[in-house]
Motif scaffolding. Structure first.
Motif, PDB file in Angstrom:
ATOM      1  N   GLN A  80      10.162   8.708   1.061  1.00 41.33           N
ATOM      2  CA  GLN A  80      10.929   9.895   1.433  1.00 41.33           C
ATOM      3  C   GLN A  80      11.795  10.265   0.236  1.00 41.33           C
ATOM      4  OE1 GLN A  80      13.045   8.626   4.971  1.00 41.33           O
ATOM      5  NE2 GLN A  80      11.230   8.787   6.253  1.00 41.33           N
ATOM      6  N   GLY A  81      11.171  10.889  -0.754  1.00 46.03           N
ATOM      7  CA  GLY A  81      11.878  11.192  -2.001  1.00 46.03           C
ATOM      8  C   GLY A  81      12.258   9.894  -2.688  1.00 46.03           C
ATOM      9  N   PRO A  82      13.541   9.718  -3.042  1.00 39.13           N
ATOM     10  CA  PRO A  82      13.959   8.496  -3.728  1.00 39.13           C
ATOM     11  C   PRO A  82      14.164   7.295  -2.800  1.00 39.13           C
ATOM     12  CG  PRO A  82      15.830   9.952  -3.451  1.00 39.13           C
ATOM     13  CD  PRO A  82      14.615  10.705  -2.940  1.00 39.13           C
ATOM     14  N   VAL A  83      13.895   7.497  -1.512  1.00 42.25           N
ATOM     15  CA  VAL A  83      14.125   6.455  -0.512  1.00 42.25           C
ATOM     16  C   VAL A  83      12.780   5.934   0.006  1.00 42.25           C
ATOM     17  CG1 VAL A  83      15.070   6.000   1.803  1.00 42.25           C
ATOM     18  CG2 VAL A  83      16.307   7.475   0.210  1.00 42.25           C
ATOM     19  N   CYS A  84      12.733   4.630   0.223  1.00 45.09           N
ATOM     20  CA  CYS A  84      11.601   4.022   0.930  1.00 45.09           C
ATOM     21  C   CYS A  84      12.102   3.680   2.325  1.00 45.09           C
ATOM     22  CB  CYS A  84      11.135   2.747   0.218  1.00 45.09           C
ATOM     23  SG  CYS A  84       9.878   1.822   1.134  1.00 45.09           S
ATOM     24  N   TYR A  85      11.554   4.357   3.335  1.00 44.49           N
ATOM     25  CA  TYR A  85      11.904   4.032   4.710  1.00 44.49           C
ATOM     26  C   TYR A  85      11.089   2.811   5.122  1.00 44.49           C
ATOM     27  CZ  TYR A  85      12.438   3.954   9.683  1.00 44.49           C
ATOM     28  OH  TYR A  85      12.704   3.523  10.956  1.00 44.49           O
ATOM     29  N   PHE A  86      11.731   1.856   5.774  1.00 46.19           N
ATOM     30  CA  PHE A  86      11.113   0.596   6.195  1.00 46.19           C
ATOM     31  C   PHE A  86      11.252   0.489   7.698  1.00 46.19           C
ATOM     32  CE2 PHE A  86      11.739  -3.945   7.157  1.00 46.19           C
ATOM     33  CZ  PHE A  86      10.617  -4.510   6.574  1.00 46.19           C
ATOM     34  N   ALA A 112       8.230  -0.858  -3.475  1.00 44.39           N
ATOM     35  CA  ALA A 112       9.025   0.383  -3.434  1.00 44.39           C
ATOM     36  C   ALA A 112       9.648   0.681  -4.795  1.00 44.39           C
ATOM     37  CB  ALA A 112      10.110   0.273  -2.362  1.00 44.39           C
ATOM     38  N   ARG A 113      10.184  -0.343  -5.429  1.00 46.50           N
ATOM     39  CA  ARG A 113      10.827  -0.146  -6.729  1.00 46.50           C
ATOM     40  C   ARG A 113       9.792   0.120  -7.818  1.00 46.50           C
ATOM     41  NH1 ARG A 113      13.185  -4.852  -7.289  1.00 46.50           N
ATOM     42  NH2 ARG A 113      11.420  -5.655  -8.453  1.00 46.50           N
ATOM     43  N   ASP A 114       8.751  -0.717  -7.898  1.00 49.56           N
ATOM     44  CA  ASP A 114       7.839  -0.675  -9.032  1.00 49.56           C
ATOM     45  C   ASP A 114       6.735   0.370  -8.907  1.00 49.56           C
ATOM     46  OD1 ASP A 114       9.388  -2.792  -9.901  1.00 49.56           O
ATOM     47  OD2 ASP A 114       7.917  -4.320  -9.354  1.00 49.56           O
ATOM     48  N   GLU A 115       6.251   0.627  -7.694  1.00 43.33           N
ATOM     49  CA  GLU A 115       5.150   1.578  -7.509  1.00 43.33           C
ATOM     50  C   GLU A 115       5.634   2.972  -7.120  1.00 43.33           C
ATOM     51  OE1 GLU A 115       1.987   0.780  -8.258  1.00 43.33           O
ATOM     52  OE2 GLU A 115       2.701  -1.227  -8.786  1.00 43.33           O
ATOM     53  N   TRP A 116       6.657   3.035  -6.292  1.00 43.61           N
ATOM     54  CA  TRP A 116       7.144   4.331  -5.834  1.00 43.61           C
ATOM     55  C   TRP A 116       8.416   4.779  -6.559  1.00 43.61           C
ATOM     56  CZ3 TRP A 116       6.707   3.893   0.247  1.00 43.61           C
ATOM     57  CH2 TRP A 116       5.363   4.026   0.613  1.00 43.61           C
ATOM     58  N   ILE A 121      16.046   1.250  -0.178  1.00 40.68           N
ATOM     59  CA  ILE A 121      15.298   1.114   1.067  1.00 40.68           C
ATOM     60  C   ILE A 121      16.263   1.399   2.201  1.00 40.68           C
ATOM     61  CG2 ILE A 121      14.119  -0.508   2.602  1.00 40.68           C
ATOM     62  CD1 ILE A 121      12.895  -1.808   0.216  1.00 40.68           C
ATOM     63  N   GLU A 122      15.781   2.129   3.185  1.00 36.19           N
ATOM     64  CA  GLU A 122      16.598   2.488   4.336  1.00 36.19           C
ATOM     65  C   GLU A 122      15.831   2.135   5.598  1.00 36.19           C
ATOM     66  OE1 GLU A 122      19.023   6.247   4.412  1.00 36.19           O
ATOM     67  OE2 GLU A 122      17.447   6.802   5.830  1.00 36.19           O
ATOM     68  N   ARG A 175      17.420  -2.382  -7.670  1.00 32.47           N
ATOM     69  CA  ARG A 175      17.738  -2.435  -9.096  1.00 32.47           C
ATOM     70  C   ARG A 175      16.471  -2.823  -9.859  1.00 32.47           C
ATOM     71  NH1 ARG A 175      21.888  -0.045  -7.734  1.00 32.47           N
ATOM     72  NH2 ARG A 175      23.795  -1.102  -7.189  1.00 32.47           N
ATOM     73  N   ALA A 176      16.310  -2.249 -11.018  1.00 35.08           N
ATOM     74  CA  ALA A 176      15.137  -2.576 -11.861  1.00 35.08           C
ATOM     75  C   ALA A 176      15.289  -3.944 -12.482  1.00 35.08           C
ATOM     76  CB  ALA A 176      14.971  -1.534 -12.947  1.00 35.08           C
TER      77      ALA A 176
END
Length: 176
Positions: A80-86, A112-116, A121-122, A175-176
């Motif tokens: 969802q844009g910059p957010v990964c809904y879980f 979520a961090r590396d691929e998207w 995460i929310e 965080r990366a």
């Protein structure tokens, strides 16, 4: 230790996912684990039709955890844009408490961090689930204080047995 794998679900997995979600949250089978909602929600949690619809969406996917050729956990993630809904996180009740949940969360966070390239995460959790919220907090998730009402009267979410249910948003910055 028996090795495990993660994979993205396909439409052929819809019935398996629906069954796993139901077993983790509702009915007598869910009481074998600690994530049950059976004391305050009756009825269904999901069904094959809902899972199939989520599987065909373009921004989401189900992640499956397999060990010894058995699916023991699943979750739904959606960009969802910059957010990964879980959401819809389910671990087979007899396998709960064995570390599988932690492994799934870690896999989803990395993906979520590396691929998207997600920034955070929310998720939403029913706010009376103190033990479950504490489990997420131990993994770095933070209660936001932001809530949304439980959809009383919509049987797709179950049949509430109490009148004080609501969802609370939990987030974790990636965080990366």
């Amino acid at each position: 230790m028996i090795s495990h794998t993660f994979r993205t679900a396909t439409p052929a997995d819809a019935a398996l996912i629906a069954s796993l979600v139901e077993s983790a949250y509702r009915g007598e089978a869910s009481r074998a684990g600690w994530t049950t909602e059976a004391d305050f929600l009756h009825g269904r949690r999901t069904d094959v039709t809902e899972i199939e619809a989520l599987l065909t969406g373009s921004n989401g996917r189900f992640v499956l955890f397999e060990r010894a050729e058995q699916v023991l956990a699943s979750c739904y993630i959606e960009r969802q844009g910059p957010v990964c809904y879980f959401g819809m996180f389910s671990v087979h009740p007899p396998a709960q408490g064995t570390g599988i949940g932690r492994l799934v969360i870690e896999e989803v966070e990395h993906f979520a961090r590396d691929e998207w390239a997600s920034e955070r995460i929310e998720m939403t959790v029913i706010d009376i689930r103190a033990e479950l919220i504490a489990w997420y907090e131990r993994r770095g998730y933070v209660r936001t204080g932001k809530t949304r009402p439980f959809p009383y009267g919509d049987e797709r979410f179950g049949l509430p047995q109490r009148d004080d249910l609501r969802f609370e948003y939990l987030v974790k910055e990636l965080r990366a």
